[in-house]
Design an enzyme around this catalytic site. Structure first.
Site, short mmCIF file in Angstrom:
data_model
loop_
_atom_site.label_atom_id
_atom_site.label_comp_id
_atom_site.label_asym_id
_atom_site.label_seq_id
_atom_site.Cartn_x
_atom_site.Cartn_y
_atom_site.Cartn_z
N LYS A 1 57.88 -18.58 -70.14
CA LYS A 1 56.82 -18.79 -68.90
C LYS A 1 55.22 -18.44 -69.20
O LYS A 1 55.68 -18.56 -70.94
CB LYS A 1 57.13 -17.04 -68.27
CG LYS A 1 58.63 -17.31 -68.19
CD LYS A 1 58.04 -18.17 -66.19
CE LYS A 1 59.86 -18.63 -66.33
NZ LYS A 1 61.26 -17.96 -65.75
C1 PLP Z 1 62.36 -17.48 -65.23
C2 PLP Z 1 62.40 -17.46 -63.25
C3 PLP Z 1 62.78 -16.04 -62.41
C4 PLP Z 1 64.20 -15.47 -64.31
O1 PLP Z 1 63.58 -14.86 -64.81
P1 PLP Z 1 64.24 -14.23 -66.12
O2 PLP Z 1 63.62 -13.69 -67.32
O3 PLP Z 1 64.76 -15.46 -66.51
O4 PLP Z 1 65.35 -13.31 -65.60
C5 PLP Z 1 63.00 -15.57 -61.84
N1 PLP Z 1 63.06 -16.42 -60.66
C6 PLP Z 1 62.13 -17.48 -60.54
C7 PLP Z 1 61.46 -18.75 -59.97
C8 PLP Z 1 61.72 -17.80 -62.28
O5 PLP Z 1 61.47 -19.51 -62.30
#
Ligand code: PLP
Length: 362
Positions: free
Chosen positions: A184
């Site tokens: 991210k």
């Molecule tokens: C990455 C992501 C999540 C979940 O986040 P995690 O930290 O991996 O549990 C939820 N929604 C979207 C759109 C994502 O890209």
């Protein structure tokens, strides 16, 4: 052979390593002062002062946010199908039913017109995803929510710092969730941050992440262990000092691609929108998978397909839904590298490769 350009690359430096080492030396490993400081700083930098509650993943953040907002069995929450599975999973984990709505084709986010069609007497909320770092249409979705007495729950997993007319995502809904997974826009290793402007929701979030306890051994409700550790928070605090600079670099990289790519549909940005380019996503209308394979094999450039199978068709949900824009996007989208560690040379290589493949394919 030229060096491989990956689709994403987390940036971890000496400062992150030193911050982790300091926590290890302190002996205070679990949730403590580092987490509290991270919450305060996240609120300052990315939420214009709205409260932030740290948890152990973005998925936990969505799940606990929904529970804190009172979502449960018998309820329906409208979600996009064109997203990562965690969006609908978190709704299903509360016992509620995720109801899939279509996206609008320009920004790949929930289409308010289709959301309006999916509202029933059981609907309690709308959960837009600010996909790829472009905010969903929070104005129209917020109006719908107000009109029907629904909650607005923001999946801002990919959208740290994205904004609409200067107002940051995560400040529009009952709650917002930011993922801190390594790919991210910033990371804590694993982790999530939940924003809320409602003191009751904030209190329930804090209880739910810690076995329902505010005072030790006086558990008020049945909760989880979804705490963030001081180790993860220490990484996140360092990254938070860098995320705005990285975002500016992502935006410059995107502007370069916008100006130089030819023969493909580059991402559109709505008026008044701050796009933070978690992904730079083009459409390839003819043989997207062949295009991606050629990028890798002929040009040594990575890319990503987010997401090849819409959530409603995953084996975990296996529903028949009529979502034409979702289906089309899942066939056509291709995300090119846009991350802040790209060099000028990398960007030139991406442009040359995409333009020559687009020309060959047309
Ligand atoms: C990455 C992501 C999540 C979940 O986040 P995690 O930290 O991996 O549990 C939820 N929604 C979207 C759109 C994502 O890209």
């Amino acid at each position: 052979m030229t060096e491989f350009i990956p689709a994403a690359r987390p940036i971890i430096g000496d400062e992150e390593r030193a911050a982790v080492d300091a926590v290890l030396l302190s002996g205070m490993l679990a949730q403590g002062t580092e987490v509290a400081e991270f919450e305060r700083e996240f609120s300052d930098v990315l939420l214009d002062g709205r409260a932030a509650v740290a948890v152990n993943s973005g998925t936990s953040g969505l799940h606990l946010g929904l529970l804190a907002a009172g979502v449960g069995p018998g309820d329906e929450v409208i979600v996009p199908s064109f997203t990562f599975a965690a969006t609908a999973n978190s709704v299903a984990l509360t016992g509620a039913t995720p109801v899939f709505a279509d996206i609008e084709p320009d920004h790949f986010c929930l289409d308010p017109k289709d959301v309006a069609r999916k509202i029933t007497s059981r609907t309690v909320g709308i959960m837009p995803v600010h996909l790829y770092g472009h905010p969903a249409d929070v104005a129209a979705l917020g109006d719908l929510a107000t009109e029907h007495g629904l909650g607005l729950f923001e999946d801002a997993a990919q959208a740290h710092g994205a904004a609409v007319d200067g107002r940051k995502v995560g400040t529009f809904g009952t709650f917002g969730m930011f993922s801190l997974y390594p790919t991210k826009n910033m990371t804590s290793g694993e982790g999530g941050m939940v924003s809320t402007g409602d003191p009751e929701v904030e209190r329930r979030l804090r209880l739910l992440r810690n076995q329902g306890m505010e005072k030790q051994y006086e558990n008020e409700l049945v909760g989880f262990n979804a705490r963030m550790t001081n180790i993860h928070a220490a990484i996140g605090r360092v990254q938070l000092r860098k995320v705005l600079g990285w975002t500016a670099t992502r935006q410059r990289n995107a502007a370069f691609l916008d100006a130089n790519l030819e023969g493909v549909k580059t991402p559109l940005v709505g008026p008044g929108i701050t796009h933070v380019y978690h992904q730079y996503t083009i459409r390839v209308t003819d043989d997207r998978d062949g295009f991606a394979a050629a990028l890798r094999e002929e040009f040594n450039i990575g890319s990503g397909v987010y997401y090849p199978i819409p959530n409603h068709r995953l084996p975990s949900f296996n529903l028949v839904c009529d979502l034409p824009e979702t289906e089309r996007a899942s066939r056509e989208v291709l995300s090119l590298p846009v991350h802040p560690s790209l060099s000028e040379d990398d960007l030139e290589r991406i442009v040359t490769a995409v333009n020559s493949l687009a020309k060959a394919g047309s």
